[in-house]
Design a protein around this motif. Structure first.
Motif, PDB file in Angstrom:
ATOM      1  N   PRO A 107       1.014  -1.310   0.065  1.00 32.10           N
ATOM      2  CA  PRO A 107      -0.194  -0.171   0.080  1.00 32.10           C
ATOM      3  C   PRO A 107       0.853   1.204  -0.104  1.00 32.10           C
ATOM      4  O   PRO A 107       0.453   2.308  -0.468  1.00 32.10           O
ATOM      5  CB  PRO A 107      -0.833  -0.001   1.312  1.00 32.10           C
ATOM      6  CG  PRO A 107      -0.274  -0.969   2.081  1.00 32.10           C
ATOM      7  CD  PRO A 107       0.734  -2.195   1.199  1.00 32.10           C
ATOM      8  N   HIS A 135      -9.970   3.885  -8.479  1.00 35.65           N
ATOM      9  CA  HIS A 135      -9.728   2.794  -7.786  1.00 35.65           C
ATOM     10  C   HIS A 135      -9.171   2.722  -6.430  1.00 35.65           C
ATOM     11  O   HIS A 135      -9.450   2.197  -5.313  1.00 35.65           O
ATOM     12  CB  HIS A 135      -8.938   1.686  -8.572  1.00 35.65           C
ATOM     13  CG  HIS A 135      -9.646   1.107  -9.907  1.00 35.65           C
ATOM     14  ND1 HIS A 135     -10.634   0.578  -9.774  1.00 35.65           N
ATOM     15  CD2 HIS A 135      -8.937   1.293 -10.998  1.00 35.65           C
ATOM     16  CE1 HIS A 135     -11.069   0.367 -10.903  1.00 35.65           C
ATOM     17  NE2 HIS A 135     -10.114   0.732 -11.756  1.00 35.65           N
ATOM     18  N   CYS A 136      -8.116   3.845  -6.102  1.00 33.81           N
ATOM     19  CA  CYS A 136      -7.558   3.938  -5.054  1.00 33.81           C
ATOM     20  C   CYS A 136      -8.483   4.911  -3.830  1.00 33.81           C
ATOM     21  O   CYS A 136      -8.202   4.562  -2.679  1.00 33.81           O
ATOM     22  CB  CYS A 136      -6.339   4.995  -5.059  1.00 33.81           C
ATOM     23  SG  CYS A 136      -4.888   4.244  -6.115  1.00 33.81           S
ATOM     24  N   LYS A 138     -11.300   3.642  -3.323  1.00 36.65           N
ATOM     25  CA  LYS A 138     -12.179   2.649  -2.775  1.00 36.65           C
ATOM     26  C   LYS A 138     -11.095   1.593  -2.338  1.00 36.65           C
ATOM     27  O   LYS A 138     -11.369   0.462  -2.243  1.00 36.65           O
ATOM     28  CB  LYS A 138     -13.033   2.197  -3.791  1.00 36.65           C
ATOM     29  CG  LYS A 138     -14.079   3.122  -4.336  1.00 36.65           C
ATOM     30  CD  LYS A 138     -15.019   2.778  -5.339  1.00 36.65           C
ATOM     31  CE  LYS A 138     -15.926   3.880  -5.845  1.00 36.65           C
ATOM     32  NZ  LYS A 138     -16.981   3.202  -6.694  1.00 36.65           N
ATOM     33  N   ASP A 139     -10.032   1.856  -2.167  1.00 32.84           N
ATOM     34  CA  ASP A 139      -8.875   0.897  -1.879  1.00 32.84           C
ATOM     35  C   ASP A 139      -9.005   0.107  -0.488  1.00 32.84           C
ATOM     36  O   ASP A 139      -9.732   0.861   0.384  1.00 32.84           O
ATOM     37  CB  ASP A 139      -7.254   1.450  -1.998  1.00 32.84           C
ATOM     38  CG  ASP A 139      -6.442   0.362  -1.912  1.00 32.84           C
ATOM     39  OD1 ASP A 139      -5.766   0.182  -3.090  1.00 32.84           O
ATOM     40  OD2 ASP A 139      -5.986  -0.345  -0.640  1.00 32.84           O
ATOM     41  N   ARG A 140      -8.730  -1.038  -0.422  1.00 31.19           N
ATOM     42  CA  ARG A 140      -8.979  -1.649   1.093  1.00 31.19           C
ATOM     43  C   ARG A 140      -8.019  -1.099   2.043  1.00 31.19           C
ATOM     44  O   ARG A 140      -8.419  -1.186   3.459  1.00 31.19           O
ATOM     45  CB  ARG A 140      -8.763  -3.036   0.948  1.00 31.19           C
ATOM     46  CG  ARG A 140      -7.324  -3.724   0.559  1.00 31.19           C
ATOM     47  CD  ARG A 140      -7.034  -5.209   0.318  1.00 31.19           C
ATOM     48  NE  ARG A 140      -5.822  -5.330  -0.164  1.00 31.19           N
ATOM     49  CZ  ARG A 140      -5.227  -5.441  -1.113  1.00 31.19           C
ATOM     50  NH1 ARG A 140      -5.998  -4.996  -2.154  1.00 31.19           N
ATOM     51  NH2 ARG A 140      -4.100  -5.831  -1.492  1.00 31.19           N
ATOM     52  N   ASP A 141      -7.046  -0.398   1.833  1.00 29.63           N
ATOM     53  CA  ASP A 141      -6.037   0.033   2.748  1.00 29.63           C
ATOM     54  C   ASP A 141      -6.354   1.559   3.308  1.00 29.63           C
ATOM     55  O   ASP A 141      -6.331   2.436   2.063  1.00 29.63           O
ATOM     56  CB  ASP A 141      -4.576  -0.110   2.328  1.00 29.63           C
ATOM     57  CG  ASP A 141      -3.638   0.066   3.373  1.00 29.63           C
ATOM     58  OD1 ASP A 141      -3.299   1.108   3.637  1.00 29.63           O
ATOM     59  OD2 ASP A 141      -3.143  -0.845   4.008  1.00 29.63           O
ATOM     60  N   ARG A 145      -6.471   5.250   0.831  1.00 30.73           N
ATOM     61  CA  ARG A 145      -7.369   6.039   0.549  1.00 30.73           C
ATOM     62  C   ARG A 145      -7.292   7.496   1.006  1.00 30.73           C
ATOM     63  O   ARG A 145      -7.695   8.341   0.292  1.00 30.73           O
ATOM     64  CB  ARG A 145      -8.680   5.455   1.433  1.00 30.73           C
ATOM     65  CG  ARG A 145      -9.278   4.105   0.983  1.00 30.73           C
ATOM     66  CD  ARG A 145     -10.752   3.705   1.302  1.00 30.73           C
ATOM     67  NE  ARG A 145     -10.764   3.603   2.971  1.00 30.73           N
ATOM     68  CZ  ARG A 145     -10.493   2.759   3.595  1.00 30.73           C
ATOM     69  NH1 ARG A 145     -10.109   1.555   3.016  1.00 30.73           N
ATOM     70  NH2 ARG A 145     -10.685   2.851   4.916  1.00 30.73           N
ATOM     71  N   ASP A 178     -16.407   7.369   6.056  1.00 34.24           N
ATOM     72  CA  ASP A 178     -15.546   6.188   6.150  1.00 34.24           C
ATOM     73  C   ASP A 178     -15.433   5.794   7.537  1.00 34.24           C
ATOM     74  O   ASP A 178     -15.404   6.557   8.562  1.00 34.24           O
ATOM     75  CB  ASP A 178     -14.068   6.563   5.530  1.00 34.24           C
ATOM     76  CG  ASP A 178     -13.405   5.450   5.113  1.00 34.24           C
ATOM     77  OD1 ASP A 178     -13.193   4.917   4.109  1.00 34.24           O
ATOM     78  OD2 ASP A 178     -12.577   4.949   6.001  1.00 34.24           O
ATOM     79  N   ASN A 180     -12.590   4.918   8.987  1.00 36.21           N
ATOM     80  CA  ASN A 180     -11.446   5.448   9.465  1.00 36.21           C
ATOM     81  C   ASN A 180     -11.219   6.939   9.661  1.00 36.21           C
ATOM     82  O   ASN A 180     -11.534   7.831   8.719  1.00 36.21           O
ATOM     83  CB  ASN A 180     -10.202   4.907   8.418  1.00 36.21           C
ATOM     84  CG  ASN A 180      -8.759   5.311   9.098  1.00 36.21           C
ATOM     85  OD1 ASN A 180      -8.406   6.433   9.013  1.00 36.21           O
ATOM     86  ND2 ASN A 180      -8.208   4.166   9.535  1.00 36.21           N
TER      87      ASN A 180
END
Length: 728
Positions: A107, A135-136, A138-141, A145, A178, A180
């Motif tokens: 990441p 895409h970034c 919605k990134d998983r990390d 994001r 979000d 986070n």
């Protein structure tokens, strides 16, 4: 860490391009652990830091971008950030590597690639960035994001309309919920930067999202808390209870150790108080804001100065915040001069009948300091205190007389200046000190002090036996004096003539000054005033006496206060550069959007009465015409081709989630960026503007035959054409 920094210090030496290129080429042969390559890149980055041009190494450095070592990749990307935009013909060579790194498993590398691409606002890079950025976001990390959120703001700066068409603003809006807190704070920061642009979207919050942002406040970093708190100004309470509830949740941040968080919290509370109805809660919040502000004064001098400039605004709007803390602003011996002057102003603002004795004693101490500017301000503050607090006026006059007796030139001059204002504030009360002031006539050499002394001599010429002699001595250098002193002389001798019109000395004095003013002076204000006085005295001295000796309004301290509407507007910028300059940011920052209170049912009546409306560029309601990558010139809306080619504006207010409704208002911009309607009310014609006739074109002979040394009334037979021109 310190050991590593000490080792890297040796790289900060000027190197030659040829040497660096040779070292990079040599490192490609035998460098399994990439140590040689790393060393050369450190030297190159160090030279960039020192300001040396390393752009000729562009092709050689980008050869290292495929190195799997993260430290080397960081240095290559730093090189690209520095020189990427200056190499548009070679930047396409690194785009495949960018795209590969955007899909890397690490990441940190994904975030590094997306951040570097956003720093290079070249169309080919921006085009490649679009899909990867989506895409970034919605990134998983969360690290990716939060980096992508900031990148959206950079993309928006490069091409606002493209960022809106690609839906990046809506994606940012979704990130406000979000899980986070760091991602949330970065999304708020990006949306705030976009919303602060005059041609950007309108960033607004509803109650639901505002509460979610407050929930993320505790887990955010200090900078994240500042961005979240600042975004709460974009929420407009519709009910008193909403504002009061939010203030109760925010007030705990006043205990934060970071001064920026404290000032931003105070800004939010001051904003919410305009929408509260509970007077007891407002008083409670004011009492709570006092101790944190006083605590800021224990910081370094720079932070102190920022706090003092903000306090100066706060106590003008909410005096009860620090009404009992005037002693906290007494100057220390080691305070810098700019801190002392700021404290001096606040001491005057907080002075009232209960603490006037303490403030006066402190000001008397300051008047004996060695710093000339500080002493001047202290003496002037004593006079202003006498004007503001009437019960303390007698003590202030006694203090000023003691200062005049010191015979220190700059002290005497400041005392004379403030004494003139005291005479205006309390007419007929302290005229007994005039002889003491007149004894120091020779000590005056500054324009403001001379003008004040001349005003005193003219205003009280009937009570000063030798007023004509004193004025005659001062008039000796009339032609060499500044305009301020000359105007005071002119009015003073006219007053003297009205009081003592039978004196031959007075007649000769007024004739001499009027003749100088009308013949030898180039200043139009002075010359016109001389002509006016001469005509009045020649035609009707009684009318001249009524005009010149008319009763003057008493001086008050109202002029010291800032306009209430402007003050409410400035308090929305507490903790920023605008609060230090005491100016709205849009006046000194290009393209900055202004802030002002927004009307709502919960807004207090007093705040609504002084509401300031902001002029925002007129934007089309629902659609924009887009042709190419950037803005285009506006075309006539009547053409049918434009309607078919128009691209619908992404409307962010429509959302499938009910809790996100009305989160953002997006107003599209026409092709010209809104310049065509800026600063004009709706309904103005956009037709051609005809050039107005020159109002002075036919005034060539207006003053023909006029004799300057013989005052006479202006002839009434002027032509109608001249009058029409002047009325244009």
């Amino acid at each position: 860490m310190s050991t590593q920094q000490g080792q890297d210090a040796k790289f900060f030496q000027r190197g030659k391009i040829e040497e660096f290129r040779a070292e990079l080429q040599a490192a490609e042969a035998k460098d399994k652990k990439f140590q040689k390559r790393k060393t050369v890149l450190k030297k190159i980055v160090a030279n960039i830091t020192m300001g040396n041009d390393m752009s000729p190494l562009f092709h050689d450095v980008i050869q290292c971008i495929g190195t799997p070592l993260l430290e080397i990749k960081k240095m290559v990307y730093l090189f690209l950030v520095s020189y990427g935009r200056s190499k548009p013909d070679q930047i396409h060579l690194v785009i495949p590597s960018f795209l590969q790194d955007c899909n890397d498993r690490n990441p940190l590398i994904r975030a590094l690639a997306i951040r570097t691409m956003s720093y290079i606002p070249i169309p080919v890079v921006t085009e490649a960035l679009t899909d990867q950025l989506r895409h970034c976001l919605k990134d998983r990390d969360p690290y990716v994001r939060k980096t992508a959120a900031i990148c959206v703001a950079k993309v928006y700066t490069a091409d606002p309309r493209k960022a809106e068409r690609k839906g990046f603003v809506e994606l940012l809006r979704d990130m406000l919920i979000d899980e986070n807190a760091t991602v949330v704070s970065n999304a708020v920061a990006a949306l705030s930067e976009i919303g602060d642009r005059q041609d950007g979207v309108i960033f607004k919050l509803n109650l639901t999202i505002a509460n979610k942002l407050l929930s993320a406040l505790g887990e955010s970093s200090e900078w994240g808390q500042i961005y979240i708190l600042d975004s709460l100004l974009r929420y407009v309470p519709e009910q008193h209870a909403d504002a009061e509830m939010m203030a109760e949740r925010v007030i705990v941040q006043l205990q934060h150790a970071n001064s920026a968080v404290v000032l931003t919290t105070i800004k939010v509370l001051l904003y919410l108080m305009n929408y509260m109805g509970d007077r007891r809660l407002i008083d409670y919040i004011c009492r709570k804001m006092g101790p944190p502000l006083v605590t800021l004064l224990s910081s370094g001098p720079e932070v102190q100065y920022v706090a003092l400039r903000n306090i100066l605004l706060i106590i003008q709007r909410r005096p009860t915040v620090l009404k009992n803390d005037v002693k906290a602003f007494f100057c220390k011996y080691n305070d810098p001069i700019y801190v002392k002057l700021a404290k001096l102003e606040i001491m005057y603002r907080l002075a009232r009948e209960e603490n006037a004795r303490e403030v006066l004693a402190e000001l008397e101490e300051y008047a004996s300091e060695v710093d000339v500017d500080f002493v001047r301000k202290a003496v002037r503050s004593i006079g202003r205190l006498a004007i503001k607090v009437e019960p303390a006026a007698d003590k202030c006059i006694e203090s000023l007389l003691k200062l005049i007796e010191t015979k220190v030139t700059y002290v005497v001059q400041e005392a004379v200046i403030v004494t003139k204002d005291i005479f205006r504030r309390y007419p007929g009360k302290y005229e007994g000190i005039i002889p003491k002031i007149c004894e120091n006539l020779d000590a005056l050499d500054e324009p403001e002090a001379k003008a004040a002394m001349v005003w005193i001599l003219g205003q009280f010429a009937d009570k000063i036996d030798n007023a004509e002699e004193l004025l005659d001595d001062l008039v000796y250098s009339f032609l060499d004096e500044p305009a301020e002193v000359q105007l005071a002389h002119l009015t003073a001798v006219v007053k003297l003539f009205i009081y003592k019109s039978q004196s031959e000395v007075t007649k000769a004095l007024v004739h001499k000054v009027l003749k100088w003013a009308t013949e030898d002076i180039d200043n139009p204000d002075l010359r016109d005033r001389g002509f006016m006085y001469w005509r009045m005295l020649a035609m009707n001295p009684a009318v001249a006496a009524e005009i010149v000796l008319a009763e003057k309004p008493a001086i008050t301290t109202d002029s010291d206060r800032m306009d209430r509407g402007a003050l409410d507007q400035l308090l929305l910028h507490t903790g920023t550069l605008g609060s230090i300059y005491h100016k709205n940011p849009e006046t000194f920052i290009r393209n900055a959007a202004g802030r002002a209170l927004i009307d709502s049912p919960a807004l207090n009546a007093n705040s609504r009465a002084v509401l300031v409306s902001l002029a925002r560029p007129q934007l089309p309601p629902m659609a924009i015409s887009v042709s190419g990558p950037g803005p285009v010139e506006p075309t006539r809306p009547s053409q049918p081709s434009e309607a078919t080619n128009s691209v619908p504006l992404p409307t962010i207010m429509e959302s499938s989630r009910s809790d996100e409704r009305d989160l953002l208002d997006v107003e599209g911009d026409d092709g010209a960026g809104g310049d065509s309607g800026e600063g004009y009310p709706e309904g103005d014609d956009d037709g051609p503007v005809t050039k107005a006739a020159d109002p002075y074109a036919s005034l060539g002979g207006a003053f023909g035959g006029y004799v300057t040394d013989v005052p006479q009334p202006v002839a009434g037979g002027s032509r109608g054409g001249d009058l029409d021109d002047l009325l244009l």
